[in-house]
Write an enzyme that holds these catalytic residues in place. Structure first.
Site, mmCIF file in Angstrom:
data_model
loop_
_atom_site.group_PDB
_atom_site.id
_atom_site.type_symbol
_atom_site.label_atom_id
_atom_site.label_comp_id
_atom_site.label_asym_id
_atom_site.label_seq_id
_atom_site.Cartn_x
_atom_site.Cartn_y
_atom_site.Cartn_z
ATOM 1 N N ARG A 131 29.585 1.882 24.056
ATOM 2 C CA ARG A 131 28.900 0.595 24.166
ATOM 3 C C ARG A 131 29.266 -0.253 25.384
ATOM 4 N NH1 ARG A 131 28.817 -2.832 18.925
ATOM 5 N NH2 ARG A 131 31.084 -2.751 19.138
ATOM 6 N N ASP A 132 30.136 0.229 26.266
ATOM 7 C CA ASP A 132 30.467 -0.577 27.448
ATOM 8 C C ASP A 132 30.768 0.326 28.646
ATOM 9 O OD1 ASP A 132 30.827 -2.938 28.856
ATOM 10 O OD2 ASP A 132 32.952 -3.112 28.341
ATOM 11 N N ILE A 133 29.879 1.287 28.890
ATOM 12 C CA ILE A 133 30.073 2.197 30.019
ATOM 13 C C ILE A 133 29.559 1.513 31.285
ATOM 14 C CG2 ILE A 133 29.525 4.463 30.979
ATOM 15 C CD1 ILE A 133 29.083 5.431 28.102
#
Length: 217
Positions: A131-133
């Protein structure tokens, strides 16, 4: 750094080995960021393209915690982009393709488990959505001796504070897909809903940034 109480480079007094210390305070513990990251790293341990967690401590009563991670000596891809942009020098296409495959391999473990060809094993796998690439969470390190990538600069997918497992999503949320989080510029088009394919979109956005020497898509 974001979503932590400080990041430091530390050295083991006995072995001399360098690691990264990522501390958590009250805010990160109350938001379950510390819990998420520790659980994700334990669950995904052993993968070449996910930073190894050397050690950790977690005290919810004192609202303190920290994880100790392998040191990726070449930093994040955001730093690589910044250096090349300042020099007006493109990043080698061969490296970009290689890093894309390596990060995609890390996502394969996250989404499908260690045996992706086994449909039953995939069904039982407690998958993880990152969810935070983004470039700042994709790190570069030297491949270890005795591995196929020994001596090469390899990519590792790090910073699992926004990561969430299937078990956590189904047990803690009425609508587990309606959980948009992370960095706004890298949110997938289906936001505020999130799926495994949202991670794939973010990985594509990182590759775009490497190709265009920009920090956001």
């Amino acid at each position: 750094g974001g979503m932590n109480a400080g990041i430091s480079i530390v050295r083991d007094a006995e072995t001399g080995k360098i690691s990264i210390e990522k501390r958590f305070g009250r805010a990160e513990i109350e938001a379950r960021i510390a819990d998420n990251e520790i659980k994700a790293l334990l669950h995904l341990k052993g993968h070449t393209h996910i930073p190894k967690m050397v050690d950790y401590f977690f005290d919810p009563f004192r609202m303190q915690g920290a994880i100790y991670l392998e040191y990726c000596k070449f930093g994040g891809m955001d730093q690589l982009i910044e250096r090349h942009a300042m020099q007006r020098r493109t990043i080698c296409e061969h490296h970009i393709w290689k890093w894309f495959i390596q990060l995609a391999d890390a996502l394969t473990l996250c989404h499908y488990g260690p045996n992706p060809q086994d449909l039953q094993a995939r069904a039982n796998w407690n998958w993880v959505i990152h969810r935070d690439i983004k470039p700042a969470n994709c790190f570069l390190a030297r491949g270890k001796k005795g591995t196929p990538s020994a001596g090469q600069v390899i990519a590792k997918l790090g910073d699992w504070g926004c990561g969430v497992t299937k078990q956590a999503m189904t047990s803690r949320f009425k609508d587990p897909t309606n959980m948009s989080t992370g960095t706004e510029a890298f949110m997938a088009p289906e936001q505020p809903r999130y799926y495994a394919r949202s991670d794939v979109w973010q990985l594509g956005a990182v590759m775009f940034c490497l190709c265009t020497l920009t920090q956001c898509p």
